[in-house]
Design an enzyme around this catalytic site. Structure first.
Site, PDB file in Angstrom:
ATOM      1  N   CYS A 280       0.825  -1.204   0.000  1.00 45.58           N
ATOM      2  CA  CYS A 280       0.000   0.000   0.000  1.00 45.58           C
ATOM      3  C   CYS A 280       0.864   1.262   0.000  1.00 45.58           C
ATOM      4  O   CYS A 280       1.982   1.262   0.507  1.00 45.58           O
ATOM      5  CB  CYS A 280      -0.862   0.039   1.256  1.00 45.58           C
ATOM      6  SG  CYS A 280      -1.857  -1.425   1.483  1.00 45.58           S
TER       7      CYS A 280
ATOM      8  N   ARG B  70       5.342  -0.138  -6.065  1.00 44.25           N
ATOM      9  CA  ARG B  70       5.358  -0.964  -4.854  1.00 44.25           C
ATOM     10  C   ARG B  70       4.341  -2.108  -4.946  1.00 44.25           C
ATOM     11  O   ARG B  70       4.390  -3.026  -4.124  1.00 44.25           O
ATOM     12  CB  ARG B  70       5.043  -0.102  -3.625  1.00 44.25           C
ATOM     13  CG  ARG B  70       6.062   1.008  -3.427  1.00 44.25           C
ATOM     14  CD  ARG B  70       5.665   1.889  -2.272  1.00 44.25           C
ATOM     15  NE  ARG B  70       5.888   1.238  -1.004  1.00 44.25           N
ATOM     16  CZ  ARG B  70       6.937   1.447  -0.233  1.00 44.25           C
ATOM     17  NH1 ARG B  70       7.866   2.284  -0.611  1.00 44.25           N
ATOM     18  NH2 ARG B  70       7.055   0.829   0.919  1.00 44.25           N
TER      19      ARG B  70
ATOM     20  N   TRP C 227      -3.115  -2.630  -1.414  1.00 48.09           N
ATOM     21  CA  TRP C 227      -2.700  -4.006  -1.723  1.00 48.09           C
ATOM     22  C   TRP C 227      -3.501  -4.863  -0.744  1.00 48.09           C
ATOM     23  O   TRP C 227      -3.230  -4.851   0.460  1.00 48.09           O
ATOM     24  CB  TRP C 227      -1.202  -4.131  -1.498  1.00 48.09           C
ATOM     25  CG  TRP C 227      -0.567  -5.379  -1.988  1.00 48.09           C
ATOM     26  CD1 TRP C 227      -0.181  -5.660  -3.273  1.00 48.09           C
ATOM     27  CD2 TRP C 227      -0.173  -6.519  -1.208  1.00 48.09           C
ATOM     28  NE1 TRP C 227       0.417  -6.890  -3.330  1.00 48.09           N
ATOM     29  CE2 TRP C 227       0.426  -7.445  -2.084  1.00 48.09           C
ATOM     30  CE3 TRP C 227      -0.281  -6.857   0.146  1.00 48.09           C
ATOM     31  CZ2 TRP C 227       0.916  -8.667  -1.661  1.00 48.09           C
ATOM     32  CZ3 TRP C 227       0.209  -8.074   0.561  1.00 48.09           C
ATOM     33  CH2 TRP C 227       0.799  -8.966  -0.331  1.00 48.09           C
TER      34      TRP C 227
ATOM     35  N   ASN D  89      -1.870   2.047   5.830  1.00 46.24           N
ATOM     36  CA  ASN D  89      -1.015   0.919   5.427  1.00 46.24           C
ATOM     37  C   ASN D  89      -0.780   0.072   6.668  1.00 46.24           C
ATOM     38  O   ASN D  89      -0.636   0.616   7.766  1.00 46.24           O
ATOM     39  CB  ASN D  89       0.359   1.401   4.948  1.00 46.24           C
ATOM     40  CG  ASN D  89       0.286   2.162   3.643  1.00 46.24           C
ATOM     41  OD1 ASN D  89      -0.759   2.246   3.023  1.00 46.24           O
ATOM     42  ND2 ASN D  89       1.422   2.721   3.240  1.00 46.24           N
ATOM     43  N   GLY D  90      -0.689  -1.245   6.492  1.00 49.17           N
ATOM     44  CA  GLY D  90      -0.432  -2.107   7.646  1.00 49.17           C
ATOM     45  C   GLY D  90      -1.650  -2.969   7.947  1.00 49.17           C
ATOM     46  O   GLY D  90      -2.577  -3.065   7.138  1.00 49.17           O
TER      47      GLY D  90
ATOM     48  N   GLU E  19      19.613 -17.027  -6.815  1.00 48.52           N
ATOM     49  CA  GLU E  19      19.116 -15.729  -7.247  1.00 48.52           C
ATOM     50  C   GLU E  19      18.660 -15.795  -8.707  1.00 48.52           C
ATOM     51  O   GLU E  19      17.662 -15.174  -9.076  1.00 48.52           O
ATOM     52  CB  GLU E  19      20.202 -14.663  -7.039  1.00 48.52           C
ATOM     53  CG  GLU E  19      19.890 -13.303  -7.612  1.00 48.52           C
ATOM     54  CD  GLU E  19      18.639 -12.616  -7.043  1.00 48.52           C
ATOM     55  OE1 GLU E  19      18.049 -13.124  -6.063  1.00 48.52           O
ATOM     56  OE2 GLU E  19      18.264 -11.575  -7.605  1.00 48.52           O
TER      57      GLU E  19
ATOM     58  N   LYS F 178      14.951 -14.790  -9.867  1.00 42.13           N
ATOM     59  CA  LYS F 178      14.658 -13.771 -10.886  1.00 42.13           C
ATOM     60  C   LYS F 178      13.712 -14.357 -11.923  1.00 42.13           C
ATOM     61  O   LYS F 178      12.738 -13.729 -12.301  1.00 42.13           O
ATOM     62  CB  LYS F 178      15.935 -13.309 -11.607  1.00 42.13           C
ATOM     63  CG  LYS F 178      16.823 -12.337 -10.908  1.00 42.13           C
ATOM     64  CD  LYS F 178      16.397 -10.906 -10.947  1.00 42.13           C
ATOM     65  CE  LYS F 178      15.548 -10.511  -9.790  1.00 42.13           C
ATOM     66  NZ  LYS F 178      16.000 -10.651  -8.464  1.00 42.13           N
TER      67      LYS F 178
ATOM     68  N   GLU G 259      10.105 -15.021 -10.457  1.00 49.17           N
ATOM     69  CA  GLU G 259       9.296 -13.866 -10.047  1.00 49.17           C
ATOM     70  C   GLU G 259       8.824 -13.018 -11.219  1.00 49.17           C
ATOM     71  O   GLU G 259       7.737 -12.462 -11.166  1.00 49.17           O
ATOM     72  CB  GLU G 259       9.961 -13.026  -8.943  1.00 49.17           C
ATOM     73  CG  GLU G 259      11.253 -12.370  -9.277  1.00 49.17           C
ATOM     74  CD  GLU G 259      11.917 -11.677  -8.085  1.00 49.17           C
ATOM     75  OE1 GLU G 259      11.244 -11.369  -7.089  1.00 49.17           O
ATOM     76  OE2 GLU G 259      13.122 -11.431  -8.162  1.00 49.17           O
TER      77      GLU G 259
ATOM     78  N   HIS H 237      21.400 -36.535  -5.400  1.00 48.70           N
ATOM     79  CA  HIS H 237      20.722 -37.007  -4.188  1.00 48.70           C
ATOM     80  C   HIS H 237      19.222 -36.755  -4.240  1.00 48.70           C
ATOM     81  O   HIS H 237      18.560 -36.728  -3.209  1.00 48.70           O
ATOM     82  CB  HIS H 237      21.334 -36.317  -2.959  1.00 48.70           C
ATOM     83  CG  HIS H 237      22.791 -36.646  -2.775  1.00 48.70           C
ATOM     84  ND1 HIS H 237      23.250 -37.917  -2.549  1.00 48.70           N
ATOM     85  CD2 HIS H 237      23.894 -35.856  -2.825  1.00 48.70           C
ATOM     86  CE1 HIS H 237      24.569 -37.900  -2.451  1.00 48.70           C
ATOM     87  NE2 HIS H 237      24.983 -36.659  -2.622  1.00 48.70           N
TER      88      HIS H 237
ATOM     89  N   LYS I  27       7.130  -4.468  -4.072  1.00 48.30           N
ATOM     90  CA  LYS I  27       8.532  -4.079  -3.989  1.00 48.30           C
ATOM     91  C   LYS I  27       9.010  -4.085  -2.546  1.00 48.30           C
ATOM     92  O   LYS I  27      10.120  -4.500  -2.245  1.00 48.30           O
ATOM     93  CB  LYS I  27       8.699  -2.681  -4.587  1.00 48.30           C
ATOM     94  CG  LYS I  27      10.118  -2.141  -4.542  1.00 48.30           C
ATOM     95  CD  LYS I  27      11.011  -2.927  -5.467  1.00 48.30           C
ATOM     96  CE  LYS I  27      12.450  -2.473  -5.446  1.00 48.30           C
ATOM     97  NZ  LYS I  27      13.336  -3.561  -5.921  1.00 48.30           N
TER      98      LYS I  27
END
Ligand code: G6P
Length: 606
Positions: free
Chosen positions: A2, A27, A72, A98-99, A481, A485, A488, A504, A601
């Site tokens: 948010c 965001r 959000w 927000n929250g 990573e 990438k 996502e 294994h 974000k």
């Protein structure tokens, strides 16, 4: 996550509010709304994009006081009704939040028992009704907000206006950031400086528990017990232009391409050619203290965690101190043993990730010594740590982290050099690492020049249902990573495994349907890695090798050949072709590259 914007001053609020919300789009959000005050509150909210909201705002939407929000969804689906702002029943009070309010159900039940009718499913609406009822008794918006917040359990950043007080915004913070922007006879507030830099560079970050009253001619801040607090404004050096795509098709490509510069900025002024050491003034530690640690524990979330794995490796190799990385989100919940001779390092691009912040706070409560490797100057995590290293990579807008990732790895190389040279790392090795670090920007340029080849490879492999990424020791975090990438931003399933672990278990997955990206640096493990490639090929798996030489066609179908640096620093370079690969795979699959589905974000909730 948010976003919040707020304005009070002589001008119409709506243009700032809409532009500010657009700046916060990166965001991640699903609906948006604004309210302005002009003889009563005028509000518009829509499910969808800020552009849809702007289209829904009439030309005459006048008012010099206003607040806005990108939501959000947490409580209740994305919808026009659930979008913020939320109003009190008499439409006197408007709130954006927000929250998460954890006791919202209980407060809602009490208010409903008192006859309050709720219109949305959100936790936030509880606040607008609580404030709306109290403001009538106290006739002070500040006091009404304070009293309402006393009843709330959870996290919040809020902005509140009162139709009967056209010159005042009240904001408050507990766990979700609020930044005040000081203008010329006007005041702004936002959850992120991105919304402010076009209007002012003078900002004030609220601390948890603080509340601020903004008027056109200034602001006052108060601690939770209503005592006034003194705040020094900070000048931010991020410019509005940093938030533009700069002619690139996506922020992600822009940020990948910036890496020769951003890595150079992380290094600037920090390498000493006389003693072959790193100068990191922000650590706030003398040599004796730097020597005293017997262990290093690194925490962060997502890509920050993977860069921490590279960091742990660098510290173990160069400083010979046992080091490991762990997701901050796990660390904070497992009641960690906090040792006095362990150095804790928290990593965060945004400096606001709630899990990382909570882990730092837990460490501080237990007396741990915490350094921050952070990009955003003045952010909550930076303020909470005992010292640290700023990345100076400039704002990162695309949800998937790229330049902050490489700059964090570089910051770890500097930290490892520092910790190594106050211990047993020889001047000759110190010099080797300093010289290697200086070569990085030029070598990154060489890697960026490989984009046409990597783009073709991305197109070739993008349609695979799933991909495996493997690497050994230094290459393993790079593989993790790389897989992160790809998944996502392209939504292609990708798994990362240590190459040594393949046989294994995951080797059972290998076949023509599951290509492998193999990280194969020219180091002491080269032969072992080449054996792994043979095992994959023997099972019909395709191999894309990322390394320092072209492999025998029996071992790899495709090779991306990179410039060689010192073995310890190679992981920093090897992550870059994987960023380019993921980017072009996402473009080939027509994904929303900068704003991948379901992701944000900066994750400012638990
Ligand atoms: C989110 C982002 C990731 C990022 C992580 C940590 O999950 O989607 O790209 O790596 O947060 O963010 P931070 O700002 O703390 O580095």
């Amino acid at each position: 996550m948010c976003g919040i914007v707020a304005y009070v001053g002589p001008k119409d609020a709506a243009p700032f509010l809409l532009e500010g919300l657009q700046r916060l789009e990166y965001r991640g959000y699903d609906s948006a709304g604004v309210v302005v005050s002009n003889k009563g509150l005028k509000m518009r909210k829509v499910k969808g994009r800020v552009a849809d909201l702007a289209a829904a705002v009439p030309a005459r939407f006048k008012g010099t006081l206003g607040i806005g929000h990108t939501r959000w969804a947490t409580h209740g689906a994305p919808s026009d009704v659930n979008a913020h702002p939320h109003l009190s029943t008499d439409e006197r009070i408007a709130v954006v939040h927000n929250g998460i309010i954890e006791n919202a159900d209980e407060l809602r039940a009490k208010l409903e028992a008192d006859g309050v009718v709720f219109v949305s499913e959100t936790d936030t609406e509880v606040l607008s009704h609580l404030i709306g009822r109290t403001v009538k008794e106290t006739d002070s918006l500040e006091e009404a907000v304070r009293m309402a917040l006393k009843r709330v359990v959870g996290t919040y950043g809020i902005a509140v206006i009162d139709a009967q007080r056209p010159g005042e915004v009240v904001v408050a913070r507990n766990g979700s950031p609020i930044v005040l922007g000081i203008g010329e006879k006007e005041m702004f507030a936002a959850s992120d400086v991105a919304a402010l830099v076009r209007y002012t560079r003078q900002v004030v970050h609220l601390e948890d528990g603080e509340l601020a009253v903004l008027k056109a001619d200034g602001f006052h801040t108060f601690a939770s017990d209503a005592r006034e607090t003194a705040k020094e404004p900070l000048t931010v050096d991020w410019e509005a232009g940093h938030y533009d795509t700069g002619g690139y098709e996506h922020y992600l490509l822009k940020e990948i391409s910036e890496q020769p510069d951003t890595v150079a900025r992380t290094l600037r002024g920090r390498l000493d050619d006389r003693f072959h050491i790193a100068h990191l003034g922000g650590l706030n530690m003398d040599a004796r203290e730097s020597r005293s640690f017997r262990r290093v524990k690194i925490i962060g979330c997502g890509s920050a965690y993977y860069s921490g794995q590279i960091g742990a490796q660098l510290i173990e190799e160069l400083a010979r101190i046992p080091a490991d990385a762990e997701p901050a989100s796990e660390f904070r919940y497992r009641s960690p043993v906090v040792e006095p001779d362990t150095l804790y390092v928290a990593i965060s691009q945004s400096g606001e990730t709630y899990d990382t912040l909570a882990a730092v706070q837990e460490l501080k409560r237990k007396g741990g010594r915490v350094l921050g490797i952070v990009n955003t100057v003045g952010s909550a995590i930076a303020r909470e740590c005992d010292g640290g290293v700023y990345l100076h990579a400039g704002p990162e807008v695309s949800v998937a982290s790229t330049k902050a990732f490489t700059s964090t790895a570089v910051a770890f190389a500097l930290l490892a050099l520092h910790l190594g040279r106050v211990r047993d790392l020889s001047p000759a090795d110190g010099r080797r690492i300093c010289e290697g670090l200086r070569r990085l920007p030029g070598q990154i340029k060489e890697i960026l020049a490989l984009e046409p080849q990597i783009k073709e490879l991305a197109r070739k492999y993008a349609h695979s249902p799933s991909m495996m990424f493997v690497g050994r020791v230094r290459g393993y975090p790079v593989a993790r990573e790389g897989a992160q990438k790809l998944k996502e931003i392209s939504y292609v399933h990708a798994e990362a495994y240590p190459a040594s672990e393949l046989k294994h278990g995951p080797l059972a997955l290998i076949g023509p349907e599951m290509p492998t990206v193999a990280i194969v640096p020219d180091d002491e493990l080269l032969d072992k890695n080449l054996t792994t490639l043979g095992e994959i090929r023997a099972r019909g798996g395709q191999v894309l090798m990322v390394g320092h030489r072209t492999a025998d066609p029996k071992l790899a179908d495709d090779c991306v050949v990179l410039p060689k640096n010192e073995v310890e620093l190679d992981p920093i370079l090897m992550s870059i072709p994987l960023q380019i690969f993921a980017y072009h795979a996402a473009v080939a699959l027509e994904r929303d590259v900068d704003k991948p589905r379901n992701l944000a974000k900066s994750v400012t909730v638990e």
